[in-house]
Design a protein around this motif. Structure first.
Motif, PDB file in Angstrom:
ATOM      1  N   HIS A  33      44.490  29.896  41.241  1.00  0.00           N
ATOM      2  CA  HIS A  33      43.420  30.650  41.888  1.00  0.00           C
ATOM      3  C   HIS A  33      43.921  31.606  42.964  1.00  0.00           C
ATOM      4  CE1 HIS A  33      41.112  27.388  40.005  1.00  0.00           C
ATOM      5  NE2 HIS A  33      40.083  28.251  40.042  1.00  0.00           N
ATOM      6  N   ARG A  34      45.231  31.754  43.082  1.00  0.00           N
ATOM      7  CA  ARG A  34      45.770  32.681  44.097  1.00  0.00           C
ATOM      8  C   ARG A  34      45.326  34.096  43.769  1.00  0.00           C
ATOM      9  NH1 ARG A  34      51.975  32.349  45.344  1.00  0.00           N
ATOM     10  NH2 ARG A  34      51.216  30.388  46.269  1.00  0.00           N
ATOM     11  N   ARG A  35      44.819  34.836  44.779  1.00  0.00           N
ATOM     12  CA  ARG A  35      44.306  36.189  44.566  1.00  0.00           C
ATOM     13  C   ARG A  35      45.450  37.197  44.495  1.00  0.00           C
ATOM     14  NH1 ARG A  35      39.195  37.524  48.221  1.00  0.00           N
ATOM     15  NH2 ARG A  35      39.048  39.083  46.588  1.00  0.00           N
ATOM     16  N   THR A  36      45.396  38.018  43.501  1.00  0.00           N
ATOM     17  CA  THR A  36      46.424  39.052  43.335  1.00  0.00           C
ATOM     18  C   THR A  36      46.194  40.173  44.343  1.00  0.00           C
ATOM     19  OG1 THR A  36      46.470  38.548  40.982  1.00  0.00           O
ATOM     20  CG2 THR A  36      47.454  40.647  41.676  1.00  0.00           C
ATOM     21  N   LEU A  37      47.262  40.707  44.927  1.00  0.00           N
ATOM     22  CA  LEU A  37      47.137  41.821  45.875  1.00  0.00           C
ATOM     23  C   LEU A  37      46.459  43.014  45.211  1.00  0.00           C
ATOM     24  CD1 LEU A  37      50.630  41.719  47.614  1.00  0.00           C
ATOM     25  CD2 LEU A  37      48.434  40.915  48.535  1.00  0.00           C
ATOM     26  N   VAL A  38      45.545  43.662  45.953  1.00  0.00           N
ATOM     27  CA  VAL A  38      44.822  44.816  45.418  1.00  0.00           C
ATOM     28  C   VAL A  38      45.659  46.065  45.621  1.00  0.00           C
ATOM     29  CG1 VAL A  38      42.772  46.247  45.625  1.00  0.00           C
ATOM     30  CG2 VAL A  38      42.592  43.760  45.874  1.00  0.00           C
ATOM     31  N   ARG A  39      45.889  46.765  44.563  1.00  0.00           N
ATOM     32  CA  ARG A  39      46.651  48.005  44.651  1.00  0.00           C
ATOM     33  C   ARG A  39      45.807  49.135  44.100  1.00  0.00           C
ATOM     34  NH1 ARG A  39      51.257  44.765  42.620  1.00  0.00           N
ATOM     35  NH2 ARG A  39      52.569  44.284  44.448  1.00  0.00           N
ATOM     36  N   ASN A  40      45.695  50.280  44.907  1.00  0.00           N
ATOM     37  CA  ASN A  40      44.961  51.478  44.487  1.00  0.00           C
ATOM     38  C   ASN A  40      43.489  51.191  44.177  1.00  0.00           C
ATOM     39  OD1 ASN A  40      47.333  52.950  44.613  1.00  0.00           O
ATOM     40  ND2 ASN A  40      47.884  52.407  42.515  1.00  0.00           N
ATOM     41  N   GLY A  41      42.963  50.102  44.735  1.00  0.00           N
ATOM     42  CA  GLY A  41      41.547  49.812  44.560  1.00  0.00           C
ATOM     43  C   GLY A  41      41.167  49.442  43.143  1.00  0.00           C
ATOM     44  N   GLN A  42      42.116  49.126  42.302  1.00  0.00           N
ATOM     45  CA  GLN A  42      41.796  48.884  40.889  1.00  0.00           C
ATOM     46  C   GLN A  42      41.058  47.578  40.672  1.00  0.00           C
ATOM     47  OE1 GLN A  42      45.384  49.279  38.665  1.00  0.00           O
ATOM     48  NE2 GLN A  42      45.638  51.449  39.128  1.00  0.00           N
ATOM     49  N   ARG A  43      41.230  46.614  41.594  1.00  0.00           N
ATOM     50  CA  ARG A  43      40.553  45.342  41.425  1.00  0.00           C
ATOM     51  C   ARG A  43      39.308  45.230  42.293  1.00  0.00           C
ATOM     52  NH1 ARG A  43      42.878  41.080  38.818  1.00  0.00           N
ATOM     53  NH2 ARG A  43      44.945  41.478  37.926  1.00  0.00           N
ATOM     54  N   TYR A  80      33.205  48.005  41.262  1.00  0.00           N
ATOM     55  CA  TYR A  80      33.000  49.397  40.850  1.00  0.00           C
ATOM     56  C   TYR A  80      32.373  50.239  41.956  1.00  0.00           C
ATOM     57  CZ  TYR A  80      31.082  53.397  38.374  1.00  0.00           C
ATOM     58  OH  TYR A  80      30.752  54.667  37.996  1.00  0.00           O
ATOM     59  N   GLN A  81      31.310  49.746  42.599  1.00  0.00           N
ATOM     60  CA  GLN A  81      30.620  50.508  43.641  1.00  0.00           C
ATOM     61  C   GLN A  81      31.526  50.781  44.833  1.00  0.00           C
ATOM     62  OE1 GLN A  81      27.770  51.949  43.403  1.00  0.00           O
ATOM     63  NE2 GLN A  81      27.294  51.101  41.379  1.00  0.00           N
ATOM     64  N   GLU A  82      32.376  49.794  45.159  1.00  0.00           N
ATOM     65  CA  GLU A  82      33.295  49.988  46.268  1.00  0.00           C
ATOM     66  C   GLU A  82      34.334  51.057  45.950  1.00  0.00           C
ATOM     67  OE1 GLU A  82      34.841  49.172  50.136  1.00  0.00           O
ATOM     68  OE2 GLU A  82      32.921  48.882  49.131  1.00  0.00           O
ATOM     69  N   ARG A  83      34.821  51.052  44.721  1.00  0.00           N
ATOM     70  CA  ARG A  83      35.780  52.082  44.317  1.00  0.00           C
ATOM     71  C   ARG A  83      35.171  53.474  44.409  1.00  0.00           C
ATOM     72  NH1 ARG A  83      36.812  48.644  39.855  1.00  0.00           N
ATOM     73  NH2 ARG A  83      36.115  50.255  38.393  1.00  0.00           N
ATOM     74  N   ILE A  84      33.926  53.612  43.997  1.00  0.00           N
ATOM     75  CA  ILE A  84      33.236  54.903  44.077  1.00  0.00           C
ATOM     76  C   ILE A  84      33.088  55.355  45.526  1.00  0.00           C
ATOM     77  CG2 ILE A  84      31.064  56.109  43.634  1.00  0.00           C
ATOM     78  CD1 ILE A  84      32.767  55.628  41.150  1.00  0.00           C
ATOM     79  N   ARG A  85      32.737  54.410  46.408  1.00  0.00           N
ATOM     80  CA  ARG A  85      32.560  54.750  47.832  1.00  0.00           C
ATOM     81  C   ARG A  85      33.867  55.253  48.443  1.00  0.00           C
ATOM     82  NH1 ARG A  85      33.040  52.783  52.912  1.00  0.00           N
ATOM     83  NH2 ARG A  85      34.259  50.988  52.178  1.00  0.00           N
ATOM     84  N   LEU A  86      34.947  54.542  48.167  1.00  0.00           N
ATOM     85  CA  LEU A  86      36.245  54.949  48.716  1.00  0.00           C
ATOM     86  C   LEU A  86      36.691  56.294  48.159  1.00  0.00           C
ATOM     87  CD1 LEU A  86      38.173  51.553  48.645  1.00  0.00           C
ATOM     88  CD2 LEU A  86      37.197  52.721  50.625  1.00  0.00           C
TER      89      LEU A  86
END
Length: 343
Positions: free
Chosen positions: A23-33, A36-42
């Protein structure tokens, strides 16, 4: 404990570790993870930031003019039409012959700041377009021969000055008074602020610039006279640049005044000597401002194109036809400058 039980116990002991790793969370790179709405806002925030930076760094074209109008009476509409067609945003005027110390809307957003002591002679003014007039910080009306204003233009503080020097036939005291007043007004402007002067200086600087290369070029017109010497000396005192003289042009693209068979260059634009971003300067023929009573005389315009982080003073934009008074037949010419403002 049998073999099956032993295997089960080993798996149970390992399961917490395995679950933690699973369950370890993978580091977020370039907002890909990101959702969807958050990616659009950024993405929108990045676009807006880019647009702001582009706007701050882009250059802005600007034309500035100087014109001896002979009189502003019944000429407001023609002047506005000229400025609109030629995209001139600042116009320095001489011989307005309007009495008073006021500001007047000319129409289509253009506003004239002027001063005049006598409705029959002299008078100077500055016309700004609808956008630039909003940036005016203060207006200084020194006399009916000198007016200047301070304005904000983007990140710059710019000072525009319109001047009308005493004519050759005036008394020496009047000439001396003009240059003393002009010296005093220029000293009031901080050296770090932009300064553009457009005016009818009633003098010939000529083409001999030996020993004065940082003040004037070698492409002036005619032979230097006393008025021209005063202008050059004034420019040297204040580290100014006489723009007209730095560009090699045909005679017809230099002359700013004609009367009968006499041709001369008496309208000039000046700026700080460290503000040299001009690409070109010449007289443009072919404009007209018409009147009812007075004759027509042709007025040309200096066209200056600048690039860089500042703007330069200048004059009318294009060949101008102005009135020619019955008592003083002449051809007069206007100067025009086109600048590019950077950040």
């Amino acid at each position: 404990m049998n073999q099956a039980e032993h295997l089960f116990e080993d798996m149970a002991r390992a399961s917490p570790v395995g679950d933690a790793r699973g369950h370890r969370r993978t580091l977020v790179r370039n907002g890909q993870r990101l959702p969807y709405q958050e990616r659009i806002r950024l993405k929108k925030l990045a676009q807006r930031r880019g647009e702001r930076e582009k706007k701050e760094n882009e250059t802005i074209g600007l034309k500035i003019g100087t014109l001896n109008v002979g009189s502003m009476t019944a000429r407001s509409h023609e002047l506005v039409d000229l400025m609109e067609r030629r995209k001139i945003r600042i116009m320095c005027l001489q011989e307005t012959k309007w009495k008073g110390s006021k500001a007047k809307e000319l129409g289509n957003g253009f506003k004239l700041f002027y001063i005049g002591d006598d409705g029959r002679k002299n008078g100077v003014g500055i016309v700004l377009d609808e956008e630039l007039k909003k940036g005016v910080l203060e207006v200084k009306r020194s006399s009916d021969r000198i007016i200047w204003l301070k304005m904000e233009m983007g990140k710059l503080v710019v000072n525009i000055m319109s001047v009308y020097a005493a004519q050759q036939g005036c008394a020496d005291e009047e000439k001396e008074k003009f240059w003393e007043e002009l010296d005093e007004e220029v000293r009031k402007i901080p050296a770090e602020e932009k300064l553009w002067i457009g005016g009818d200086f009633n003098g010939h600087v000529g083409g001999d610039n030996r020993g004065r290369e940082e003040t004037m070029g070698k492409f002036g017109y005619g032979t230097k006279n006393d008025g021209g010497e005063e202008l050059v000396t004034f420019a040297m005192r204040h580290n100014l640049w006489i723009v007209n003289t730095f560009y090699k042009k045909a005679t017809r693209h230099k002359i700013t005044y004609q009367s009968g068979g006499t041709q001369s260059q008496i309208d000039y634009v000046l700026c700080r000597s460290n503000d040299k971003n001009t690409k070109d300067c010449k007289v443009i023929l072919g404009e007209s401002i018409t009147g009812e009573i007075q004759r027509r005389s042709q007025r040309a315009a200096w066209s200056i194109h600048r690039s860089g982080e500042s703007i330069r003073q200048g004059a009318t934009g294009g060949d101008v036809v102005v009135y020619e008074k019955e008592e003083r037949p002449r051809e007069v010419h206007a100067c025009c400058a086109r600048h590019v403002q950077g950040k």
